[in-house]
Design a protein around this motif. Structure first.
Motif, PDB file in Angstrom:
ATOM      1  N   HIS A  87       0.817  -1.338   0.123  1.00 34.91           N
ATOM      2  CA  HIS A  87      -0.134  -0.021   0.046  1.00 34.91           C
ATOM      3  C   HIS A  87       0.770   1.299   0.034  1.00 34.91           C
ATOM      4  O   HIS A  87       0.656   2.215  -0.701  1.00 34.91           O
ATOM      5  CB  HIS A  87      -0.895   0.127   1.213  1.00 34.91           C
ATOM      6  CG  HIS A  87      -2.309  -0.754   0.816  1.00 34.91           C
ATOM      7  ND1 HIS A  87      -2.290  -2.259   1.209  1.00 34.91           N
ATOM      8  CD2 HIS A  87      -3.517  -0.439   0.619  1.00 34.91           C
ATOM      9  CE1 HIS A  87      -3.450  -2.733   0.757  1.00 34.91           C
ATOM     10  NE2 HIS A  87      -4.104  -1.625   0.292  1.00 34.91           N
ATOM     11  N   ASP A  88       2.053   1.102   0.691  1.00 33.67           N
ATOM     12  CA  ASP A  88       2.881   2.430   0.764  1.00 33.67           C
ATOM     13  C   ASP A  88       3.318   2.491  -0.660  1.00 33.67           C
ATOM     14  O   ASP A  88       3.403   3.782  -1.163  1.00 33.67           O
ATOM     15  CB  ASP A  88       4.121   2.385   1.626  1.00 33.67           C
ATOM     16  CG  ASP A  88       3.742   2.201   3.046  1.00 33.67           C
ATOM     17  OD1 ASP A  88       2.605   2.890   3.330  1.00 33.67           O
ATOM     18  OD2 ASP A  88       4.468   1.854   3.978  1.00 33.67           O
ATOM     19  N   ALA A  91       0.651   3.868  -3.066  1.00 32.19           N
ATOM     20  CA  ALA A  91       0.416   5.367  -2.808  1.00 32.19           C
ATOM     21  C   ALA A  91       1.671   6.318  -3.010  1.00 32.19           C
ATOM     22  O   ALA A  91       1.799   7.485  -2.813  1.00 32.19           O
ATOM     23  CB  ALA A  91      -0.060   5.643  -1.312  1.00 32.19           C
ATOM     24  N   ARG A  93       4.641   6.459  -1.643  1.00 36.62           N
ATOM     25  CA  ARG A  93       5.366   6.789  -0.551  1.00 36.62           C
ATOM     26  C   ARG A  93       6.356   5.964  -0.053  1.00 36.62           C
ATOM     27  O   ARG A  93       6.244   4.830  -0.438  1.00 36.62           O
ATOM     28  CB  ARG A  93       4.389   7.403   0.790  1.00 36.62           C
ATOM     29  CG  ARG A  93       3.366   6.078   1.044  1.00 36.62           C
ATOM     30  CD  ARG A  93       2.586   6.692   2.532  1.00 36.62           C
ATOM     31  NE  ARG A  93       1.810   5.417   2.717  1.00 36.62           N
ATOM     32  CZ  ARG A  93       0.527   5.054   2.451  1.00 36.62           C
ATOM     33  NH1 ARG A  93      -0.300   6.165   1.671  1.00 36.62           N
ATOM     34  NH2 ARG A  93      -0.353   3.874   2.862  1.00 36.62           N
ATOM     35  N   ARG A 155      -0.737  -1.352  -7.254  1.00 38.31           N
ATOM     36  CA  ARG A 155      -1.868  -0.545  -7.159  1.00 38.31           C
ATOM     37  C   ARG A 155      -2.772  -0.919  -6.455  1.00 38.31           C
ATOM     38  O   ARG A 155      -2.975  -1.968  -6.142  1.00 38.31           O
ATOM     39  CB  ARG A 155      -2.252  -0.441  -8.496  1.00 38.31           C
ATOM     40  CG  ARG A 155      -1.546   0.421  -9.718  1.00 38.31           C
ATOM     41  CD  ARG A 155      -1.910   0.403 -11.060  1.00 38.31           C
ATOM     42  NE  ARG A 155      -1.017   0.783 -11.915  1.00 38.31           N
ATOM     43  CZ  ARG A 155      -1.035   0.400 -13.222  1.00 38.31           C
ATOM     44  NH1 ARG A 155      -1.849  -0.466 -13.808  1.00 38.31           N
ATOM     45  NH2 ARG A 155      -0.132   0.827 -14.198  1.00 38.31           N
ATOM     46  N   GLU A 156      -3.590  -0.150  -5.809  1.00 40.10           N
ATOM     47  CA  GLU A 156      -4.720  -0.456  -5.040  1.00 40.10           C
ATOM     48  C   GLU A 156      -5.925  -0.384  -5.876  1.00 40.10           C
ATOM     49  O   GLU A 156      -6.072   0.396  -6.858  1.00 40.10           O
ATOM     50  CB  GLU A 156      -5.002   0.577  -3.850  1.00 40.10           C
ATOM     51  CG  GLU A 156      -6.049   0.244  -2.934  1.00 40.10           C
ATOM     52  CD  GLU A 156      -6.267   1.075  -1.636  1.00 40.10           C
ATOM     53  OE1 GLU A 156      -7.202   1.334  -1.231  1.00 40.10           O
ATOM     54  OE2 GLU A 156      -5.198   1.519  -1.286  1.00 40.10           O
TER      55      GLU A 156
END
Length: 200
Positions: A87-88, A91, A93, A155-156
């Motif tokens: 998830h990081d 995003a 980050r 990707r989410e």
């Protein structure tokens, strides 16, 4: 990994199921349950549950030693780290330090090792096959994913309320949904309804 085919059937506690292909075995593993609000999706409740998951293709790591409670706890810690790291990266980050340390710690253990069968045309995991080796293999795959050419394709799901994460390994790199049969179709339906509600 012994085979390229990934993906598992995910079950909704409220009923229903769908096939979700995260594009990597380590990301499939990240979707076996979770903490907090994701605890309702837990599938690794007992040590034997982990052994059964690892034994399924494509990893097909049939353990020679039963999974211990400590190994199950380590698996869940690694699972959370893979989830957080994915998830990081999705995003854009930096991956949180705790996830990096957990993945590196798991990867430091000896991994599964392939060996040729007698005829030299098939391969199997060299024995003994232990849970810590399988976890190391998953952690190493995650490291390769985070540092390799597909890292920018983690990707989410584009749905507003779907946290599933995947790596888009398709040639055009245009995947948006966890599964077309789930969030993709829901988006199409909402778009269709919105279009007809504004066009008398």
């Amino acid at each position: 990994m012994r085979a390229r085919t990934t993906g598992r059937v995910l079950h909704d506690p409220k009923g229903g199921s769908f096939r979700f292909d995260a594009g990597a075995v380590c990301l499939d593993f990240a979707h076996t349950g979770g903490e907090g609000r994701y605890a309702v999706f837990e599938t690794l409740r007992e040590p034997a549950d982990l052994g059964e998951w690892l034994a399924e293709p494509p990893l097909a790591a049939v353990l020679t030693d039963p999974v211990t409670p400590r190994e199950l706890a380590a698996a869940k810690t690694l699972r959370q780290a893979i989830w957080d790291a994915a998830h990081d990266r999705a995003a854009r980050r930096p991956v949180r330090a705790e996830a990096v340390a957990t993945i590196n710690r798991a990867a430091a253990a000896p991994p599964l090792v392939l060996e040729l069968a007698d005829a030299g045309t098939t391969a199997a995991w060299a024995t003994p096959v232990r849970a810590t080796q399988a976890l190391s293999t998953l952690a190493r795959e995650m490291i390769e994913l985070l540092t390799g050419p597909l890292s920018e394709r983690i990707r989410e799901c584009a749905s507003d309320n779907c946290p599933l994460v995947f790596v888009d390994s398709s040639r055009p790199g245009a995947r948006r949904w966890c599964a077309m049969e789930r969030c993709g179709n829901r988006h199409k339906l909402r778009t269709h309804r919105a279009r007809h509600s504004t066009n008398p």
